[in-house]
Write a protein that holds these residues in place. Sequence first.
Motif, mmCIF file in Angstrom:
data_model
loop_
_atom_site.group_PDB
_atom_site.id
_atom_site.type_symbol
_atom_site.label_atom_id
_atom_site.label_comp_id
_atom_site.label_asym_id
_atom_site.label_seq_id
_atom_site.Cartn_x
_atom_site.Cartn_y
_atom_site.Cartn_z
ATOM 1 N N PRO A 162 0.832 -1.207 0.000
ATOM 2 C CA PRO A 162 0.000 0.000 0.000
ATOM 3 C C PRO A 162 0.868 1.259 0.000
ATOM 4 C CG PRO A 162 -0.077 -1.101 2.154
ATOM 5 C CD PRO A 162 0.740 -1.962 1.256
ATOM 6 N N VAL A 163 0.775 2.018 -1.081
ATOM 7 C CA VAL A 163 1.570 3.246 -1.235
ATOM 8 C C VAL A 163 0.781 4.264 -2.047
ATOM 9 C CG1 VAL A 163 3.949 2.323 -1.174
ATOM 10 C CG2 VAL A 163 2.635 2.200 -3.298
ATOM 11 N N GLY A 164 1.242 5.503 -2.025
ATOM 12 C CA GLY A 164 0.660 6.555 -2.855
ATOM 13 C C GLY A 164 1.231 6.508 -4.265
ATOM 14 N N LYS A 165 0.668 7.359 -5.112
ATOM 15 C CA LYS A 165 1.003 7.349 -6.533
ATOM 16 C C LYS A 165 2.493 7.605 -6.799
ATOM 17 C CE LYS A 165 -0.842 8.537 -10.935
ATOM 18 N NZ LYS A 165 -0.641 7.186 -11.447
ATOM 19 N N ASP A 166 3.121 8.409 -5.938
ATOM 20 C CA ASP A 166 4.532 8.756 -6.166
ATOM 21 C C ASP A 166 5.455 7.530 -6.089
ATOM 22 O OD1 ASP A 166 3.714 8.878 -3.369
ATOM 23 O OD2 ASP A 166 5.799 9.353 -2.960
ATOM 24 N N GLN A 167 4.961 6.419 -5.563
ATOM 25 C CA GLN A 167 5.815 5.228 -5.419
ATOM 26 C C GLN A 167 5.627 4.213 -6.548
ATOM 27 O OE1 GLN A 167 8.202 4.775 -2.943
ATOM 28 N NE2 GLN A 167 7.719 6.927 -2.575
ATOM 29 N N GLU A 168 4.802 4.578 -7.534
ATOM 30 C CA GLU A 168 4.464 3.639 -8.612
ATOM 31 C C GLU A 168 5.728 3.123 -9.329
ATOM 32 O OE1 GLU A 168 1.739 5.458 -11.345
ATOM 33 O OE2 GLU A 168 0.363 3.763 -11.079
ATOM 34 N N ALA A 194 1.738 -2.444 -6.203
ATOM 35 C CA ALA A 194 1.293 -1.260 -5.445
ATOM 36 C C ALA A 194 -0.192 -1.444 -5.183
ATOM 37 C CB ALA A 194 1.534 0.001 -6.253
ATOM 38 N N PHE A 195 -0.635 -1.090 -3.985
ATOM 39 C CA PHE A 195 -2.017 -1.398 -3.626
ATOM 40 C C PHE A 195 -2.759 -0.184 -3.078
ATOM 41 C CE2 PHE A 195 -5.252 -2.548 -0.591
ATOM 42 C CZ PHE A 195 -5.992 -3.469 -1.309
ATOM 43 N N ASN A 196 -4.015 -0.052 -3.523
ATOM 44 C CA ASN A 196 -4.925 0.928 -2.930
ATOM 45 C C ASN A 196 -6.311 0.317 -2.986
ATOM 46 O OD1 ASN A 196 -5.910 3.425 -1.943
ATOM 47 N ND2 ASN A 196 -6.503 3.981 -4.015
ATOM 48 N N PHE A 197 -7.178 0.661 -2.048
ATOM 49 C CA PHE A 197 -8.526 0.099 -2.074
ATOM 50 C C PHE A 197 -9.356 0.647 -3.232
ATOM 51 C CE2 PHE A 197 -7.572 -1.453 2.126
ATOM 52 C CZ PHE A 197 -8.227 -2.672 2.117
ATOM 53 N N GLY A 198 -9.032 1.857 -3.688
ATOM 54 C CA GLY A 198 -9.747 2.406 -4.847
ATOM 55 C C GLY A 198 -9.141 1.857 -6.124
ATOM 56 N N ASP A 199 -9.567 2.401 -7.265
ATOM 57 C CA ASP A 199 -9.050 1.907 -8.536
ATOM 58 C C ASP A 199 -7.641 2.422 -8.793
ATOM 59 O OD1 ASP A 199 -11.354 0.613 -9.001
ATOM 60 O OD2 ASP A 199 -12.275 2.265 -10.120
ATOM 61 N N GLU A 200 -7.378 3.619 -8.279
ATOM 62 C CA GLU A 200 -6.106 4.263 -8.601
ATOM 63 C C GLU A 200 -5.320 4.577 -7.354
ATOM 64 O OE1 GLU A 200 -5.840 7.545 -11.074
ATOM 65 O OE2 GLU A 200 -7.051 6.664 -12.682
ATOM 66 N N LEU A 201 -4.024 4.689 -7.509
ATOM 67 C CA LEU A 201 -3.208 5.117 -6.371
ATOM 68 C C LEU A 201 -3.505 6.598 -6.109
ATOM 69 C CD1 LEU A 201 0.168 3.364 -7.215
ATOM 70 C CD2 LEU A 201 -1.654 2.578 -5.720
ATOM 71 N N VAL A 202 -3.344 6.995 -4.838
ATOM 72 C CA VAL A 202 -3.758 8.344 -4.432
ATOM 73 C C VAL A 202 -2.596 9.328 -4.531
ATOM 74 C CG1 VAL A 202 -4.561 9.671 -2.431
ATOM 75 C CG2 VAL A 202 -5.473 7.387 -2.848
ATOM 76 N N LYS A 203 -2.922 10.549 -4.983
ATOM 77 C CA LYS A 203 -1.938 11.629 -4.863
ATOM 78 C C LYS A 203 -2.658 12.808 -4.215
ATOM 79 C CE LYS A 203 0.415 15.140 -7.509
ATOM 80 N NZ LYS A 203 0.643 15.710 -8.829
ATOM 81 N N VAL A 204 -2.288 13.151 -2.985
ATOM 82 C CA VAL A 204 -2.927 14.284 -2.308
ATOM 83 C C VAL A 204 -2.162 15.549 -2.703
ATOM 84 C CG1 VAL A 204 -3.550 15.301 -0.096
ATOM 85 C CG2 VAL A 204 -3.728 12.832 -0.417
ATOM 86 N N PRO A 205 -2.859 16.487 -3.367
ATOM 87 C CA PRO A 205 -2.167 17.668 -3.882
ATOM 88 C C PRO A 205 -1.839 18.670 -2.775
ATOM 89 C CG PRO A 205 -4.513 17.844 -4.277
ATOM 90 C CD PRO A 205 -4.307 16.507 -3.648
ATOM 91 N N SER A 206 -0.885 19.539 -3.035
ATOM 92 C CA SER A 206 -0.575 20.582 -2.048
ATOM 93 C C SER A 206 -1.598 21.709 -2.167
ATOM 94 C CB SER A 206 0.837 21.105 -2.263
ATOM 95 O OG SER A 206 0.878 21.762 -3.508
ATOM 96 N N LEU A 207 -1.670 22.542 -1.120
ATOM 97 C CA LEU A 207 -2.695 23.585 -1.085
ATOM 98 C C LEU A 207 -2.419 24.731 -2.059
ATOM 99 C CD1 LEU A 207 -3.112 23.693 2.774
ATOM 100 C CD2 LEU A 207 -4.964 23.214 1.176
#
Length: 349
Positions: A162-168, A194-207
């Motif tokens: 389980p990782v975020g998109k940056d680790q793909e 790489a694993f995520n419960f949704g379809d895609e890996l997550v990338k949380v954007p900066s503000l």
Amino acid sequence: MINQKQQTSFYLRRLMDMNKKIVMSGIRPTGFLHLGNYFGAVKNYVRLQDEFECYFMVADLHSLTTHPDTKELKINVQRVLSENIACGLDPEKVALYCQSHVHETAELYLYLTMLAYKGELEKTTTFKDKVRLQPENINAGLLTYPVLQTADIILHRASYVPVGKDQEQHLEMARNFANRFNHRYGDVFPEPQAFNFGDELVKVPSLDGAGKMSKSENQFATLYLSDDDELIRKKVMKAKTDSGPTVPNSSKPDYIENIFGLMKLVSSPEVISKFEEDYNNCTIRYGDMKKQLGEDMVKFISPIREKADAIRNNEQYLKEVMEKGAEKARKSARATMELVREVMGLNYF
Ligand code: TYM
């Protein structure tokens, strides 16, 4: 009481059982955990812990590639552990450990470096980024970073990471290295995904609409799990907006899409659809939207912060967690390394 030989053979048998899927992941102790670490990684750790055999670690060795000064390391390791537990990770269910406590990692890393090529390592995006960011310290550890990460993962013969998109890209490299090992020496490792419960890996954007939330860059545009309520509100209010759409149902600029994206992480569906509607009929007031988002973020982050503070102050507890986690991780690592040495032909007697 079972002896070490029996224990090892138990683990070997378990490792041979390809139906038993193993989960592994890690976080570097290079700063405070933020919303990206939570939604990209830790939230999934918590959801996986009941169903799978899980190994989650603090990647202190990886942090040395960019932060060679170890003065703050202990405190940062304790912080990451506390924040993981505060997010709901249960050290009784998973192996929660520190990378440097499992020495087998270094041995496997060494074998894998002989299967990794300079050209492919130099092409890695994170390596190229680091070369730009720290031209004065382009060390071999930075170059072989994905090899060490592969060792972390396949040391437990993990299938899911389980990782975020940056680790793909790192995971793609891990698959390549694991396959190369299997082809050359014998089938030991499953292909890690790489694993995520949704379809895609997550990338949380900066503000600020530029890039992603990050532990050490972009600090005012990143929401940390340790931020106090006022700071959370202040950061959210500073998020980039504009004067609003003038044409109904127009597409959103990236920085506005990001604010909606953050809202989807913490706000209720009613709140989100109200602001979507306001956007589509051009009546949206970004000030109100950010105020709401600030309050929802405070509601989300403050209980985690308070729990993490309490855990961090209990050094004895954290020491026990680390010891127990390392013990579990070492058992699994030892069994894998016996197999590795055997298929490599390194067992001479
Ligand atoms: P690190 O410490 O940079 O990040 C830890 C985890 O958080 C995720 N993440 C994000 N997800 C979504 N949006 C963001 N803005 C965001 N920022 C960070 C990362 O994808 C990661 O899952 N190389 C790893 C550490 C590591 C590791 C491993 C991971 C070492 N060994 C073995 C998996 C397996 C890293 O630097 O993560």
